[in-house]
Design a protein around this motif. Structure first.
Motif, PDB file in Angstrom:
ATOM      1  N   ILE A   1      -4.954   1.241  -8.163  1.00  0.00           N
ATOM      2  CA  ILE A   1      -4.333   0.237  -8.370  1.00  0.00           C
ATOM      3  C   ILE A   1      -3.655  -0.243  -7.052  1.00  0.00           C
ATOM      4  CG2 ILE A   1      -2.916  -1.937  -9.541  1.00  0.00           C
ATOM      5  CD1 ILE A   1      -3.630  -0.704 -11.738  1.00  0.00           C
TER       6      ILE A   1
ATOM      7  N   SER B   1      -5.405  -0.170  -3.382  1.00  0.00           N
ATOM      8  CA  SER B   1      -6.486  -1.168  -3.429  1.00  0.00           C
ATOM      9  C   SER B   1      -5.355  -2.541  -3.292  1.00  0.00           C
ATOM     10  CB  SER B   1      -7.705  -1.897  -4.238  1.00  0.00           C
ATOM     11  OG  SER B   1      -6.584  -1.854  -5.894  1.00  0.00           O
ATOM     12  N   LYS B   2      -3.689  -2.409  -3.188  1.00  0.00           N
ATOM     13  CA  LYS B   2      -3.175  -3.335  -3.282  1.00  0.00           C
ATOM     14  C   LYS B   2      -3.342  -4.582  -3.988  1.00  0.00           C
ATOM     15  CE  LYS B   2      -2.092  -2.522   1.922  1.00  0.00           C
ATOM     16  NZ  LYS B   2      -2.050  -3.174   3.405  1.00  0.00           N
ATOM     17  N   LYS B   3      -3.811  -4.497  -5.060  1.00  0.00           N
ATOM     18  CA  LYS B   3      -4.047  -5.005  -6.272  1.00  0.00           C
ATOM     19  C   LYS B   3      -3.012  -5.300  -7.324  1.00  0.00           C
ATOM     20  CE  LYS B   3      -7.818  -5.662  -4.933  1.00  0.00           C
ATOM     21  NZ  LYS B   3      -8.440  -6.699  -3.859  1.00  0.00           N
ATOM     22  N   SER B   4      -1.652  -5.371  -6.838  1.00  0.00           N
ATOM     23  CA  SER B   4      -0.575  -5.035  -7.875  1.00  0.00           C
ATOM     24  C   SER B   4      -0.194  -6.311  -8.526  1.00  0.00           C
ATOM     25  CB  SER B   4       0.477  -5.379  -6.491  1.00  0.00           C
ATOM     26  OG  SER B   4       0.705  -6.638  -6.240  1.00  0.00           O
ATOM     27  N   TYR B   5      -1.391  -7.354  -8.537  1.00  0.00           N
ATOM     28  CA  TYR B   5      -0.828  -8.520  -9.809  1.00  0.00           C
ATOM     29  C   TYR B   5      -1.595  -8.227 -10.984  1.00  0.00           C
ATOM     30  CZ  TYR B   5      -5.554  -9.003  -8.075  1.00  0.00           C
ATOM     31  OH  TYR B   5      -7.077  -9.240  -7.806  1.00  0.00           O
ATOM     32  N   TYR B   6      -2.639  -6.535 -11.175  1.00  0.00           N
ATOM     33  CA  TYR B   6      -2.698  -6.089 -12.456  1.00  0.00           C
ATOM     34  C   TYR B   6      -1.311  -5.470 -12.755  1.00  0.00           C
ATOM     35  CZ  TYR B   6      -7.729  -6.248 -11.003  1.00  0.00           C
ATOM     36  OH  TYR B   6      -9.193  -6.713 -11.185  1.00  0.00           O
TER      37      TYR B   6
ATOM     38  N   PHE C   1      -8.695  -0.835 -14.611  1.00  0.00           N
ATOM     39  CA  PHE C   1      -8.035  -2.091 -13.742  1.00  0.00           C
ATOM     40  C   PHE C   1      -8.316  -1.306 -12.043  1.00  0.00           C
ATOM     41  CE2 PHE C   1      -5.897  -4.784 -16.714  1.00  0.00           C
ATOM     42  CZ  PHE C   1      -6.813  -5.828 -16.863  1.00  0.00           C
ATOM     43  N   SER C   2      -7.686   0.591 -11.993  1.00  0.00           N
ATOM     44  CA  SER C   2      -8.031   0.971 -11.088  1.00  0.00           C
ATOM     45  C   SER C   2      -9.396   1.253 -10.505  1.00  0.00           C
ATOM     46  CB  SER C   2      -7.001   2.396 -11.546  1.00  0.00           C
ATOM     47  OG  SER C   2      -7.106   3.010 -10.545  1.00  0.00           O
TER      48      SER C   2
ATOM     49  N   HIS D   1     -11.727  -0.913  -9.035  1.00  0.00           N
ATOM     50  CA  HIS D   1     -10.934  -1.589  -7.114  1.00  0.00           C
ATOM     51  C   HIS D   1     -10.826  -0.581  -6.473  1.00  0.00           C
ATOM     52  CE1 HIS D   1     -10.903  -4.902  -8.474  1.00  0.00           C
ATOM     53  NE2 HIS D   1      -9.756  -5.616  -9.274  1.00  0.00           N
TER      54      HIS D   1
END
Length: 478
Positions: free
Chosen positions: A350, A353-358, A404-405, A408
């Motif tokens: 997470i 991939s810079k998907k910190s909104y998760y 989630f990790s 992505h």
């Protein structure tokens, strides 16, 4: 290559661990002294103030500490890095100043809500949080620059000073105010020690673009961090509501023993993120992360098992008799922090991939489950209900983090081997339940049980042939 990477990561984690584990270890060492001068109710107050202090830390920094660490790696020149440091520091101090003022204005209302009458305690906690807003930039720089020795040195200075002040003030009769005052004084000394590093790192100018980039990564972590602390600490207040401040205090003290897994986790986390980001451009990065995660998981399960097995004896040795009744929650809290360790290892994709909104999605789901269960089970089951609610919340967060990790940034974790670790730990813990109650015989039996953990891994076929050969080589060289 993997062996060298493990050595590097292990060395960094060991150095960081000396610093990060020192504080909780010292807190445990101080318990025989502190428990003779603070009541169960006063420990209940400290548990609630811990929740408040953690929340203020999250809000005062506005996610800029997380944003700083991730976005710093994208600055290509010394000039950009200096400007970025200045931008983050000025922004963090501005936000902290405003929030400190608002907290002081509202301190009486906050104190009445949390403690019935704790305005001065609230102000002391907020002041300590504000002082530490000066510290996160230089401390993150030490990590980024690989200056683990410096990081450890200044941390040890702070924690040693803090421990000494707590002994002086609490034994001197200052009670809860002494505990909080020790934090404020040691934080001031800590920041003064860091000030030359901070001053030399500042650059010229202020960049709104850099600030937006840091906020874009860090802001989603604010609700994540708040929910995380609700998951981690809200049970103290709920125990006080449904039972008593003394019950909350009993839970708070025993909980500290259950979190022994975090001694390793805190150290490993400080080394894990820089290591991961430094190897991202390599073709074998996912495979390397997966193998290292397996070895880290062995330690997580092993430490969790040791805490669960020995928790009752540790509590009896380290505290006065009025605190001993809390032993039954220690294995459950240890399990919760094993889940936390697996989350740390396996949700790294997470951040990559810079998907910190998760993050807020996961932690709000976990906190919702935790609080809902607390409201249902604490009235009847008290601290044991709170402990299992915590474990359930961490378990849900771990499952969501892995999902989630992997979505992505897939990492081929060795699930079969990790499952064997869990099975071996479960069997050993079950065997330990048959140990006698007397302290000395119990310690002897449980030491044998803990020695069965690596044997159980071997019997279950956990070790690969190359690992067995490496173990034999290491043992024969001694």
């Amino acid at each position: 290559m993997l062996r060298e990477q493990l050595k590097t990561l292990g060395r960094q984690a060991a150095i960081y661990g000396t610093a990060d584990a020192f504080r909780p270890v010292i807190n445990l060492v101080l318990l025989p002294i502190i428990t003779r001068h603070l009541s169960l109710a006063e420990f209940g107050v400290l548990g609630i103030l811990l929740l408040f202090g953690t929340l203020t830390k999250i809000l005062f920094r506005m996610g800029l500490d997380s944003g700083f660490f991730r976005i710093y790696y994208e600055q290509e020149t010394d000039e950009d890095r200096g400007k970025f440091i200045t931008t983050i520091l000025v922004s963090a101090l501005s936000a902290s100043s405003i929030l400190l003022l608002l907290t002081v204005v509202a301190s009486e209302s906050i104190g009445d809500f949390l403690l019935g009458n704790g305005r001065n305690y609230i102000i002391l906690v907020a002041v300590d949080t504000f002082i530490n807003a000066f510290a996160f930039v230089p401390m993150n720089l030490f990590r980024i620059q690989g200056r683990s020795g410096t990081f450890t040195g200044v941390s040890l200075f702070r924690n040693t000073l803090n421990a000494g002040l707590k002994i002086i003030l609490v034994v001197g009769g200052w009670g809860v105010a002494g505990m909080l005052g020790a934090n404020v004084i040691s934080s001031m000394a800590f920041v003064i020690l860091l000030s030359p590093t901070l001053a030399s790192s500042l650059g010229r100018g202020f960049s709104w673009k850099m600030l937006r980039e840091a906020f874009s990564f860090g802001l989603p972590k604010i609700p994540h961090s708040i929910a995380y602390q609700i998951l981690n600490l809200s049970d103290r207040k709920l125990l006080e509501w449904f039972h008593s401040l003394s019950e909350s205090g009993l839970y708070h003290v025993a909980y500290q023993f259950g979190t022994g897994v975090k001694f390793f986790l805190s150290a490993f986390e400080l080394a894990w993120s820089p290591f991961v980001y430094s190897i991202l451009k390599r073709a074998d990065a996912p495979q390397t992360m997966a193998r290292i995660a397996t070895y880290a998981a062995i330690i997580i399960f092993g430490v969790g098992l040791a805490i669960a097995v020995l928790g009752r004896e540790l509590l009896a040795l380290m505290t006065t008799p009025e605190f001993h009744a809390g032993y039954n929650i220690i294995p459950v809290i240890a399990l919760a922090h094993v889940f936390q360790g697996l989350f740390l290892l396996m949700s790294i994709g997470i951040g990559i991939s810079k998907k910190s909104y998760y993050y807020p999605v996961m932690t709000f789901a976990a906190a919702t489950l935790n609080v809902s269960m607390n409201l249902l089970v604490i009235p009847e089951y008290g601290r044991m209900g709170a402990a299992w609610s915590t474990a359930a919340g961490y378990g849900l967060m771990t499952v969501m983090g892995i999902y989630f990790s992997n979505k992505h940034y897939p990492i081929p974790f060795e699930w079969g081997r990790i499952g064997k670790m869990g099975l071996a730990a479960f069997i050993c813990y079950g065997i330990s339940l048959g140990a006698p109650e007397s302290l000395a015989p119990a310690l002897a039996v449980k030491a044998v049980v803990l020695a069965l953990f690596p044997l159980g891994l071997y019997v279950l076929g956990f070790f690969r042939p190359d690992e067995i050969q490496e173990i034999k080589r290491v043992l024969s060289s001694r």
